[in-house]
Design a protein around this motif. Structure first.
Motif, PDB file in Angstrom:
ATOM      1  N   ARG A 266       0.727  -1.091   0.022  1.00 50.06           N
ATOM      2  CA  ARG A 266      -0.006  -0.042  -0.090  1.00 50.06           C
ATOM      3  C   ARG A 266       0.937   1.242   0.125  1.00 50.06           C
ATOM      4  N   VAL A 267       0.214   2.312  -0.107  1.00 50.22           N
ATOM      5  CA  VAL A 267       0.973   3.564  -0.079  1.00 50.22           C
ATOM      6  C   VAL A 267       0.545   4.484   0.930  1.00 50.22           C
ATOM      7  N   GLU A 268       1.731   5.104   1.541  1.00 45.80           N
ATOM      8  CA  GLU A 268       1.392   6.075   2.861  1.00 45.80           C
ATOM      9  C   GLU A 268       0.790   7.564   2.265  1.00 45.80           C
ATOM     10  N   VAL A 269      -0.017   7.826   2.470  1.00 47.14           N
ATOM     11  CA  VAL A 269      -0.685   9.266   2.369  1.00 47.14           C
ATOM     12  C   VAL A 269      -0.960  10.148   3.378  1.00 47.14           C
ATOM     13  N   VAL A 270      -0.905  11.552   3.138  1.00 49.56           N
ATOM     14  CA  VAL A 270      -1.510  12.575   4.027  1.00 49.56           C
ATOM     15  C   VAL A 270      -2.458  13.215   3.524  1.00 49.56           C
ATOM     16  N   ILE A 271      -3.444  13.384   4.123  1.00 49.20           N
ATOM     17  CA  ILE A 271      -4.559  14.306   3.711  1.00 49.20           C
ATOM     18  C   ILE A 271      -4.842  15.502   4.610  1.00 49.20           C
ATOM     19  N   ARG A 272      -4.663  16.732   4.120  1.00 47.40           N
ATOM     20  CA  ARG A 272      -5.147  17.969   4.784  1.00 47.40           C
ATOM     21  C   ARG A 272      -6.650  18.214   4.770  1.00 47.40           C
ATOM     22  N   GLY A 273      -7.099  18.732   5.906  1.00 48.56           N
ATOM     23  CA  GLY A 273      -8.603  19.005   5.798  1.00 48.56           C
ATOM     24  C   GLY A 273      -8.614  20.261   7.057  1.00 48.56           C
ATOM     25  N   TYR A 274      -9.964  20.758   6.914  1.00 50.25           N
ATOM     26  CA  TYR A 274     -10.492  21.975   7.658  1.00 50.25           C
ATOM     27  C   TYR A 274     -10.622  21.386   9.245  1.00 50.25           C
ATOM     28  N   SER A 275     -11.199  20.245   9.394  1.00 50.58           N
ATOM     29  CA  SER A 275     -11.481  19.772  10.895  1.00 50.58           C
ATOM     30  C   SER A 275     -11.423  18.275  10.621  1.00 50.58           C
ATOM     31  N   GLU A 276     -11.326  17.784  11.783  1.00 51.27           N
ATOM     32  CA  GLU A 276     -11.262  16.126  11.966  1.00 51.27           C
ATOM     33  C   GLU A 276     -12.581  15.403  11.496  1.00 51.27           C
ATOM     34  N   TYR A 277     -13.662  16.168  11.866  1.00 45.07           N
ATOM     35  CA  TYR A 277     -15.199  15.675  11.413  1.00 45.07           C
ATOM     36  C   TYR A 277     -15.096  15.622  10.064  1.00 45.07           C
ATOM     37  N   ALA A 278     -14.879  16.856   9.245  1.00 44.86           N
ATOM     38  CA  ALA A 278     -14.855  17.242   7.998  1.00 44.86           C
ATOM     39  C   ALA A 278     -14.182  16.056   7.149  1.00 44.86           C
ATOM     40  N   LEU A 279     -12.843  15.743   7.639  1.00 48.46           N
ATOM     41  CA  LEU A 279     -11.889  14.683   6.868  1.00 48.46           C
ATOM     42  C   LEU A 279     -12.625  13.279   7.059  1.00 48.46           C
ATOM     43  N   ALA A 280     -13.170  13.010   8.342  1.00 44.51           N
ATOM     44  CA  ALA A 280     -13.767  11.593   8.612  1.00 44.51           C
ATOM     45  C   ALA A 280     -14.941  11.529   7.439  1.00 44.51           C
ATOM     46  N   GLY A 281     -15.541  12.523   7.177  1.00 44.32           N
ATOM     47  CA  GLY A 281     -16.784  12.542   6.374  1.00 44.32           C
ATOM     48  C   GLY A 281     -16.276  12.297   4.881  1.00 44.32           C
ATOM     49  N   GLU A 282     -15.154  12.846   4.535  1.00 42.43           N
ATOM     50  CA  GLU A 282     -14.672  12.660   3.099  1.00 42.43           C
ATOM     51  C   GLU A 282     -14.197  11.359   2.868  1.00 42.43           C
ATOM     52  N   LEU A 283     -13.439  10.600   4.059  1.00 46.32           N
ATOM     53  CA  LEU A 283     -12.875   9.500   3.788  1.00 46.32           C
ATOM     54  C   LEU A 283     -14.006   8.143   4.111  1.00 46.32           C
ATOM     55  N   ALA A 284     -14.925   8.544   4.885  1.00 47.98           N
ATOM     56  CA  ALA A 284     -15.910   7.432   5.247  1.00 47.98           C
ATOM     57  C   ALA A 284     -16.398   6.573   4.164  1.00 47.98           C
ATOM     58  N   GLY A 285     -16.375   7.317   3.039  1.00 57.88           N
ATOM     59  CA  GLY A 285     -16.958   6.198   1.672  1.00 57.88           C
ATOM     60  C   GLY A 285     -15.701   5.824   1.219  1.00 57.88           C
TER      61      GLY A 285
END
Length: 320
Positions: A266-285
């Motif tokens: 697999r590949v290590e990635v870092v994703i930046r976002g506005y808040s922890e909840y917003a990032l969780a929402g983006e990645l949940a799917g």
């Protein structure tokens, strides 16, 4: 019919003395019919061009005429060379031709015209997802003129909180960021950026600008934009992504994604976002392809989102 194409045809005529429609078509990568239209358009615009019929014929300038730019005003000269700058959509060949024309300018305009080609950056990516179109700000022309003429400006500025201040700055360049315009300046506190629609007045002082050694507007703006993006997206999520899904992940989060090294297939990635909840929402799917490894707050939000989805959309147990 683009003015840049007509300038290119005129320069070709001056360089060769005589051209055929076929030669113009080959140079500009257009059809011969389009090339003839360009040559006709030069004549209609007042350029002394005429055609010679028969074998060995072609198009020539009357008396070997050359462009005479001595009638340009300072403002017209600056406007012309903005076309040759980094923000222009003109082709590299057209930009090079326009930059050569600076040698034909009257000496008083030459320095300002050269400055104009490096005085503007257009960054089409907007901050956030706003789709509100903005009119050019009131003092855009004034600050851009100060940049090109290389003079300091006494600037009135209203910050985000509504507080007004007055300061004298060294204007270095103007940037169009989506629908917003920014003035990049050197100040007593170092390099600063001002949104031009918040400028309440701009008064040139007549004193020359002192440019930092090695300053490059495009490079400086990239550094400024990167820093602003990081401030707007302060939360970083660490995750592992299957290689074939990195493209899908980039479609979801855009340039907030940084792809690292491969780890166990697999590949290590870092994703930046506005808040922890917003990032969780983006990645949940994306749980089939992306495993979030931290921070703990994002993992908690993912668990809560998963529980809420099961509670609302889960399949009921079959009756015995």
């Amino acid at each position: 019919m683009g003015t840049d194409r007509l300038v290119a045809v005129l320069l070709l005529l001056q360089r060769r003395g005589q051209v055929t429609a076929a030669e113009v078509a080959q140079e500009l990568e257009v059809s011969e019919r389009t090339a003839r239209r360009y040559l006709d358009a030069l004549g209609m615009a007042g350029v002394p061009v005429y055609s010679v019929q028969g074998r060995g014929g072609g198009w020539r300038l009357v008396g070997g005429a050359r462009t005479d730019l001595s009638g340009l005003t300072a403002g017209e000269a600056r406007a012309l060379f903005l076309v040759a700058g980094q923000a222009s959509a003109a082709t590299p060949a057209v930009k090079a031709a326009l930059r050569k024309l600076v040698q034909a300018l009257p000496e008083p305009f030459r320095g300002q015209a050269e400055t104009a080609s490096a005085s503007l950056v257009v960054d089409p990516q907007r901050w956030g997802a706003s789709r509100v179109e903005q009119r050019p700000p009131a003092f855009l022309d004034a600050v851009q003129d100060a940049v090109i003429r290389g003079v300091r400006v006494r600037l009135g500025y209203v910050d985000r909180a509504g507080a007004e201040s007055v300061r004298t700055v060294h204007p270095l360049g103007v940037v169009a960021k989506g629908t917003w315009w920014y003035l990049v300046c050197d100040t007593a506190d170092g390099l600063r950026t001002f949104r031009i629609d918040r400028v309440s007045f701009a008064e040139p002082t007549g004193e020359p600008v002192e440019r930092p050694e090695g300053f490059d507007l495009a490079e400086s703006w990239r550094a400024i934009a990167d820093e602003v993006d990081r401030r707007r997206t302060p939360v970083e999520v660490r995750a592992l992504c299957v290689p074939h899904a990195t493209g899908l992940l980039r479609m979801v989060v855009g340039d907030r994604l940084e792809v690292g090294a491969a780890v166990d297939g697999r590949v290590e990635v870092v994703i930046r976002g506005y808040s922890e909840y917003a990032l969780a929402g983006e990645l949940a799917g994306l749980v089939d392809w992306v495993e979030v490894t931290g921070p703990a707050g994002v993992l908690d939000h993912l668990a809560s989102i998963g529980a809420a989805l099961v509670a609302r959309h889960g399949v009921a147990e079959p009756h015995e």
